[in-house]
Design a protein around this motif. Structure first.
Motif: not given
Length: 490
Positions: A224-232, A249-253
């Motif tokens: 549900n968050t960009v960080a979770e998705i980017a981690r996967t 975005t900073p969290e994805a980067l």
């Protein structure tokens, strides 16, 4: 790095010529349609037999979070995926366009290419491309028949362990990897189906991993968050490899930086290591200048519309620089120009008919719809846009409509083909809630919705009224097939 977001009007009723005499495709029925035009008209019985066998498996929207099944199947096949290097592409939006541009640039360098993308618009053979063309029906069928015994062995082993047999996408991945080895190809450009870490394509040992913009989509499967998705998604990064990323975005980067550090890989990010320095309107597309990782490239013709496609082109260039010279050697500008000029991305801001103009776009989530809303007015200026919209049940319908409500004057609400479609009446309630009842027409039949939209555009008090079709890739493909059957014009 600066950029221009203004575009000239595009007259899609003429056979236009771009810089250096390059012909511009004017839609699926146009005289200048590219050589790798979609295989309209339906596949033969044998291809349909293979397609039916694939669809008899668990669908691609219900992926298994595992790599062991695909790994076992390719192991039994003799590891065909190790026979060629791979450029692996993931992200939320722009994956297919970036993959197709990357493949076209690599192919212009004289390499025999394989390309796997998903989903398809018209024919399942679009998902497996050899040297720029959808795989031939005979090769598609023969390769399937060759691997079927291996798939059956794998299915039996999985079932014996209490696991599900190979899914649709796992079996399709095995087929694509086998087709590339059989061709054979010099390099494969492979688009992730969903996510990254546990996506079946992640069995490959890629040399370059590419990340297009990461946003929220497939939240049920990815987070549900960009960080979770980017981690996967960062799970595709391999040890000591080259990682190329769009601006994030900073969290994805942060997730991509973490993955690169853990694997001792290099990371080149748009905006710092490379980027678009300018993009200018051109007939049939745009002229784009790019500061690459290793070289500077001016006034490259990209036959695709929208500022987002200029950025996709920059990412594709950086990916090829990373693949061919580990980012230390500039590309030959003439070869690069040829590769980009011959790139296509069907169903992405594509004009397919005139009288009135009909444009289709594969945007199906808020991020994609925002890019579409930004690009449409400058690529196809119009005082009155009639939108044919339909969406799948698991998508953010409200966010999609909000992104388009200032661009589309009237929404003709319909529903895509298939069981996953959101019911037209249910979707219409969302659209009415966002834009008001006076701007909404409901027509569940897709053919009926297209005709209604054309009639509304014809009746509008605007000479440049047009029709936009968006919300579902499956729906876009169905509309393209409808228009192709009528010859590309009303």
């Amino acid at each position: 790095m600066s950029e221009s977001n203004e575009y000239d009007a595009h007259d899609d009723d003429t056979d236009d010529i771009a810089p250096d005499g390059i012909e511009i495709p004017v839609g699926p029925a146009g005289d200048t349609a590219p050589g790798d035009a979609l295989p309209y008209g339906g596949d033969d019985d044998e291809v349909q037999r293979v397609e039916a066998a694939l669809y008899a498996r668990v669908g691609e929207q219900a992926p298994e979070r595992r790599l062991t099944a695909t790994r076992r199947a390719v192991e039994l096949l003799g590891d065909p995926h190790l026979a060629y290097p791979v450029i692996h592409i993931t992200g939320t939006n722009g994956k297919t366009s970036t993959a197709r541009m990357t493949e076209s640039i690599v192919r212009a360098h004289g390499l025999r290419t394989g390309l796997m993308t998903s989903p398809h618009l018209v024919s399942i053979r679009e998902r497996i491309v050899i040297d720029g063309e959808p795989i031939e029906p005979s090769r598609f069928v023969e390769n399937w028949d060759d691997i079927t015994p291996i798939l059956e062995i794998t299915d039996a082993e999985l079932t014996a362990k209490g696991e599900l047999p190979l899914t649709f996408f796992e079996a399709l991945t095995v087929l694509a990897l086998a087709c590339f080895a059989e061709a054979p190809v010099d390099v494969a450009v492979i688009e992730v189906g969903m996510g990254g870490e546990w996506d079946s394509t992640n069995v490959v040992q890629s040399q370059v991993q590419v990340f297009t913009p990461i946003a929220i989509d497939h939240a049920k499967q990815l987070g549900n968050t960009v960080a979770e998705i980017a981690r996967t998604k960062s799970g595709i990064v391999k040890p000591s490899s080259s990682v190329v990323s769009s601006a994030q975005t900073p969290e994805a980067l942060a997730e991509l930086e973490r993955a690169a550090e853990l694997t001792e890989s290099t990371l080149a990010v748009e905006g710092t290591a490379f980027g678009v320095t300018s993009d200018t309107p051109a007939v049939g597309g745009q002229l784009v200048s790019v500061q690459g990782i290793a070289g500077t490239y001016d006034d490259l013709f990209v036959p695709l519309f929208g500022a987002h496609q200029a950025h996709n082109a920059a990412v594709a260039i950086a990916a090829v620089e990373s693949f061919l010279g580990r980012g230390s050697q500039a590309l030959d500008e003439d070869v690069l120009s040829e590769g980009l000029a011959n790139a296509t991305s069907p169903g992405r801001l594509q004009p397919i008919a005139t009288g009135p103009t009909v444009v289709v776009d594969a945007a199906h989530n808020p991020h994609g719809a925002k890019a579409l809303a930004d690009a449409l007015p400058v690529a196809f200026p119009s005082d009155h846009v009639v939108g044919v919209v339909g969406i799948l049940r698991d998508k953010d319908a409200r966010g999609f409509v909000r992104a388009l409500k200032d661009t589309v004057a009237t929404f003709v609400v319909t529903q895509p083909p298939g069981e996953r479609a959101l019911d037209a009446d249910e979707f219409a309630r969302v659209v009415v809630d966002e834009v008001g009842n006076d701007r909404v027409v409901v027509e569940p039949s897709l053919a009926g919705a297209l005709q209604e939209a054309r009639d509304l555009a014809d009746d509008a008090d605007a000479e440049d009224a047009m029709v936009l079709v968006a919300g579902s890739i499956v729906m876009v493909g169905a509309v393209m097939e409808l228009v192709h059957r009528e010859g590309g014009t009303k």
